[in-house]
Design a protein around this motif. Structure first.
Motif, PDB file in Angstrom:
ATOM      1  N   VAL A  81       0.695  -1.113  -0.010  1.00  0.00           N
ATOM      2  CA  VAL A  81      -0.084   0.069  -0.110  1.00  0.00           C
ATOM      3  C   VAL A  81       0.959   1.230   0.087  1.00  0.00           C
ATOM      4  O   VAL A  81       1.987   1.319   0.734  1.00  0.00           O
ATOM      5  CB  VAL A  81      -0.938   0.044   1.173  1.00  0.00           C
ATOM      6  N   MET A  82       0.600   2.158  -0.886  1.00  0.00           N
ATOM      7  CA  MET A  82       1.377   3.256  -0.891  1.00  0.00           C
ATOM      8  C   MET A  82       0.452   4.598  -0.729  1.00  0.00           C
ATOM      9  O   MET A  82      -0.402   4.617  -1.652  1.00  0.00           O
ATOM     10  CB  MET A  82       2.150   3.630  -2.068  1.00  0.00           C
ATOM     11  N   ILE A  83       0.396   5.498   0.110  1.00  0.00           N
ATOM     12  CA  ILE A  83      -0.489   6.589   0.583  1.00  0.00           C
ATOM     13  C   ILE A  83       0.466   7.761   0.546  1.00  0.00           C
ATOM     14  O   ILE A  83       1.575   7.867   1.272  1.00  0.00           O
ATOM     15  CB  ILE A  83      -1.176   6.398   1.751  1.00  0.00           C
ATOM     16  N   TYR A 119      -6.514   4.661   4.578  1.00  0.00           N
ATOM     17  CA  TYR A 119      -6.066   3.572   5.172  1.00  0.00           C
ATOM     18  C   TYR A 119      -6.616   2.368   5.021  1.00  0.00           C
ATOM     19  O   TYR A 119      -6.030   1.333   4.650  1.00  0.00           O
ATOM     20  CB  TYR A 119      -5.343   4.156   6.447  1.00  0.00           C
ATOM     21  N   ILE A 120      -7.720   2.238   5.641  1.00  0.00           N
ATOM     22  CA  ILE A 120      -8.860   1.014   5.833  1.00  0.00           C
ATOM     23  C   ILE A 120      -8.869   0.562   4.172  1.00  0.00           C
ATOM     24  O   ILE A 120      -8.724  -0.612   4.072  1.00  0.00           O
ATOM     25  CB  ILE A 120      -9.976   1.508   6.402  1.00  0.00           C
ATOM     26  N   ASN A 121      -9.281   1.558   3.323  1.00  0.00           N
ATOM     27  CA  ASN A 121      -9.637   1.098   2.014  1.00  0.00           C
ATOM     28  C   ASN A 121      -8.464   0.412   1.240  1.00  0.00           C
ATOM     29  O   ASN A 121      -8.637  -0.755   0.745  1.00  0.00           O
ATOM     30  CB  ASN A 121     -10.059   2.254   1.163  1.00  0.00           C
ATOM     31  N   TYR A 149     -12.696   8.944   0.209  1.00  0.00           N
ATOM     32  CA  TYR A 149     -12.448   7.697   0.889  1.00  0.00           C
ATOM     33  C   TYR A 149     -13.638   7.410   1.824  1.00  0.00           C
ATOM     34  O   TYR A 149     -13.744   6.212   1.976  1.00  0.00           O
ATOM     35  CB  TYR A 149     -11.095   7.945   1.383  1.00  0.00           C
ATOM     36  N   LEU A 150     -14.205   8.347   2.509  1.00  0.00           N
ATOM     37  CA  LEU A 150     -15.212   8.126   3.218  1.00  0.00           C
ATOM     38  C   LEU A 150     -16.429   7.062   2.611  1.00  0.00           C
ATOM     39  O   LEU A 150     -17.120   6.088   3.008  1.00  0.00           O
ATOM     40  CB  LEU A 150     -15.809   8.987   3.856  1.00  0.00           C
ATOM     41  N   VAL A 168      -7.298   1.283  13.855  1.00  0.00           N
ATOM     42  CA  VAL A 168      -6.866   1.120  12.319  1.00  0.00           C
ATOM     43  C   VAL A 168      -5.641   0.586  12.272  1.00  0.00           C
ATOM     44  O   VAL A 168      -5.183  -0.167  11.266  1.00  0.00           O
ATOM     45  CB  VAL A 168      -7.244   2.189  11.906  1.00  0.00           C
ATOM     46  N   LEU A 169      -4.681   1.124  12.981  1.00  0.00           N
ATOM     47  CA  LEU A 169      -3.169   0.532  13.026  1.00  0.00           C
ATOM     48  C   LEU A 169      -3.022  -0.793  13.112  1.00  0.00           C
ATOM     49  O   LEU A 169      -1.940  -1.248  12.503  1.00  0.00           O
ATOM     50  CB  LEU A 169      -2.411   1.438  13.928  1.00  0.00           C
ATOM     51  N   ASP A 170      -3.839  -1.500  13.826  1.00  0.00           N
ATOM     52  CA  ASP A 170      -3.699  -2.998  13.888  1.00  0.00           C
ATOM     53  C   ASP A 170      -4.216  -3.773  12.442  1.00  0.00           C
ATOM     54  O   ASP A 170      -4.041  -5.123  12.330  1.00  0.00           O
ATOM     55  CB  ASP A 170      -4.587  -3.506  14.779  1.00  0.00           C
ATOM     56  N   LEU A 171      -4.574  -2.926  11.562  1.00  0.00           N
ATOM     57  CA  LEU A 171      -5.321  -3.558  10.402  1.00  0.00           C
ATOM     58  C   LEU A 171      -4.483  -4.525   9.517  1.00  0.00           C
ATOM     59  O   LEU A 171      -4.882  -5.535   9.327  1.00  0.00           O
ATOM     60  CB  LEU A 171      -6.297  -2.503   9.607  1.00  0.00           C
ATOM     61  N   PRO A 172      -3.290  -3.834   9.182  1.00  0.00           N
ATOM     62  CA  PRO A 172      -2.259  -4.617   8.537  1.00  0.00           C
ATOM     63  C   PRO A 172      -1.840  -6.154   9.028  1.00  0.00           C
ATOM     64  O   PRO A 172      -1.852  -7.127   8.285  1.00  0.00           O
ATOM     65  CB  PRO A 172      -1.110  -3.712   8.039  1.00  0.00           C
ATOM     66  N   GLN A 173      -1.514  -5.910  10.185  1.00  0.00           N
ATOM     67  CA  GLN A 173      -1.084  -7.060  10.759  1.00  0.00           C
ATOM     68  C   GLN A 173      -2.384  -7.972  10.935  1.00  0.00           C
ATOM     69  O   GLN A 173      -2.202  -9.275  10.886  1.00  0.00           O
ATOM     70  CB  GLN A 173      -0.571  -6.925  12.197  1.00  0.00           C
ATOM     71  N   MET A 174      -3.536  -7.894  11.451  1.00  0.00           N
ATOM     72  CA  MET A 174      -4.521  -8.359  11.583  1.00  0.00           C
ATOM     73  C   MET A 174      -4.876  -9.206  10.291  1.00  0.00           C
ATOM     74  O   MET A 174      -5.247 -10.313  10.176  1.00  0.00           O
ATOM     75  CB  MET A 174      -5.862  -7.663  12.069  1.00  0.00           C
ATOM     76  N   LEU A 175      -5.038  -8.540   9.180  1.00  0.00           N
ATOM     77  CA  LEU A 175      -5.459  -9.009   7.798  1.00  0.00           C
ATOM     78  C   LEU A 175      -4.213  -9.857   7.592  1.00  0.00           C
ATOM     79  O   LEU A 175      -4.586 -11.029   6.760  1.00  0.00           O
ATOM     80  CB  LEU A 175      -5.587  -7.949   6.675  1.00  0.00           C
ATOM     81  N   ALA A 176      -3.242  -9.639   7.533  1.00  0.00           N
ATOM     82  CA  ALA A 176      -1.995 -10.580   7.301  1.00  0.00           C
ATOM     83  C   ALA A 176      -2.106 -12.075   8.146  1.00  0.00           C
ATOM     84  O   ALA A 176      -2.274 -12.860   7.401  1.00  0.00           O
ATOM     85  CB  ALA A 176      -0.646  -9.965   7.754  1.00  0.00           C
TER      86      ALA A 176
END
Length: 381
Positions: A58-60, A81-83, A106-107, A150-158
């Motif tokens: 992801v690049m933002i 970020y979520i998207n 993004y919303l 939200v910051l937990d999201l990448p690790q959770m999905l991984a």
């Protein structure tokens, strides 16, 4: 066309070493801070490394969410970020999404995303998080607590989707400092989350070099000694000359070695300016000496530089102009009679990445085109 001005390229010339190093760091999980002034090619190096890594990424651009003077739209950033994280992780895991229109906020995009998530794979934590963000954002509520989740999201999905390694890249990271108005502990929260995520590599980059250095090099800051600092420098003279020669050969334009050296001497190894000069030589077919003399008056140069220079205070721009008149380097005593004003201006110029201080107390303008532009095309500079 060989030469391309403006957009970053996923295949930058002469950056093989930087790309190889950054790619290895991404695969190994090493956090990296990519630093360098505007138009040096950082984003191109980052894009090329992400592509070469073959990892879900992801690049933002954080700068996209800056609003006015030091304002920041945290709700849109969180939504982006979520998207991006969700779509990237699900797509890599083999789930298909109908990508949202980029013209929408993004919303609005994550409102559509939540329906797709429910259909493809039901993850209650993710659905609840998106619902809560939407509800609070649309009611104008503070999202500091949700930001932490939200910051937990990448690790959770991984973990849930079996992704061994993914990369999150935040370009112009220093602008998150403006979000501290609503979320004062933003960097503390990010550090506390990131350092324990074993499946995610974080890469940040920035052109306001002084601001970024303050975040990552100050002992009292949360990110002190967290990132490996990797600087993107101008291409050296030999690579710059090779780039131009190969480009002119590809475009079937006859240019002498002396003329190539003249271009490199004028714009140094800044890829943006090398490409702009290359385009003008190919398209205009005028003598190179004339093209270089006219370059500071070119609309492309004016638009690019003035957009940045407008962010400076009047005293900072005045000091920058005086420094340019000195050929691009000088000491504070040469830049004005009021020492306090000069030092304050130099501090802003360093924070925004216009100048750097050398060991002997000399300040140097990083971008040679700024020197030419503020000198109104004085070739002796």
């Amino acid at each position: 066309m060989w030469f391309m001005y403006g957009p970053p390229t996923p295949n930058p010339f002469g950056r093989d070493q930087e790309i190889a190093i950054l790619t290895r760091f991404m695969r190994d999980g090493q956090p990296v801070s990519l630093i360098g002034p505007r138009r040096i090619g950082k984003t191109s190096v980052l894009l090329a490394s992400l592509n070469r890594s073959s990892l879900p990424h992801v690049m933002i651009s954080v700068e996209e969410f800056v609003r006015g003077e030091k304002g920041f739209n945290l709700a849109e950033f969180i939504s982006a970020y979520i998207n991006n994280v969700t779509v990237t992780a699900y797509s890599y895991a083999g789930y298909k999404f109908q990508f949202m229109e980029k013209t929408k906020s993004y919303l609005k995009q994550i409102r559509e995303l939540i329906g797709a998530v429910k259909i493809t794979l039901n993850i209650p934590e993710l659905i609840a998080l998106i619902d809560l963000v939407l509800d609070k954002a649309e009611r104008g509520k503070n999202l500091s607590e949700e930001f932490s989740r939200v910051l937990d999201l990448p690790q959770m999905l991984a973990e849930k989707l079996g992704i061994q390694r993914m990369v999150i890249a935040l370009d112009e990271f220093q602008y998150l400092k403006f979000a501290k108005q609503t979320t004062p502990e933003i960097f503390h929260v990010m550090r506390s989350k990131w350092q324990f995520q074993r499946n995610v590599t974080y890469v940040i980059s920035g052109s306001s070099t002084g601001m970024l250095r303050e975040i990552i090099n100050t002992r009292t800051q949360p990110f002190y000694q967290y990132f490996y600092l990797m600087r993107v420098n101008p291409m050296d003279a030999d690579k710059s000359k090779e780039f131009l020669k190969r480009g002119f050969e590809a475009e079937r334009v006859n240019v002498t070695d002396k003329e190539v050296e003249e271009i490199v001497s004028y714009v140094h190894g800044f890829p943006a300016w090398l490409n702009l000069v290359g385009i003008k030589v190919v398209v205009e077919r005028r003598p190179i000496s004339v093209i270089l003399s006219d370059l500071p008056h070119d609309d492309n140069v004016i638009n690019a530089l003035e957009a940045d220079l407008r962010k400076l205070s009047s005293s900072a721009r005045s000091v920058l102009t005086r420094l340019a008149n000195l050929g691009g380097e000088g000491s504070p005593k040469d830049l004005g009679d009021n020492t306090w004003v000069v030092n304050r201006a130099l501090s802003q110029l360093m924070r925004y990445g216009y100048v750097e201080k050398e060991e002997r107390g000399i300040y140097t303008i990083l971008d040679p085109m700024i020197v030419h532009y503020l000198n109104k095309g004085n070739r002796s500079s």
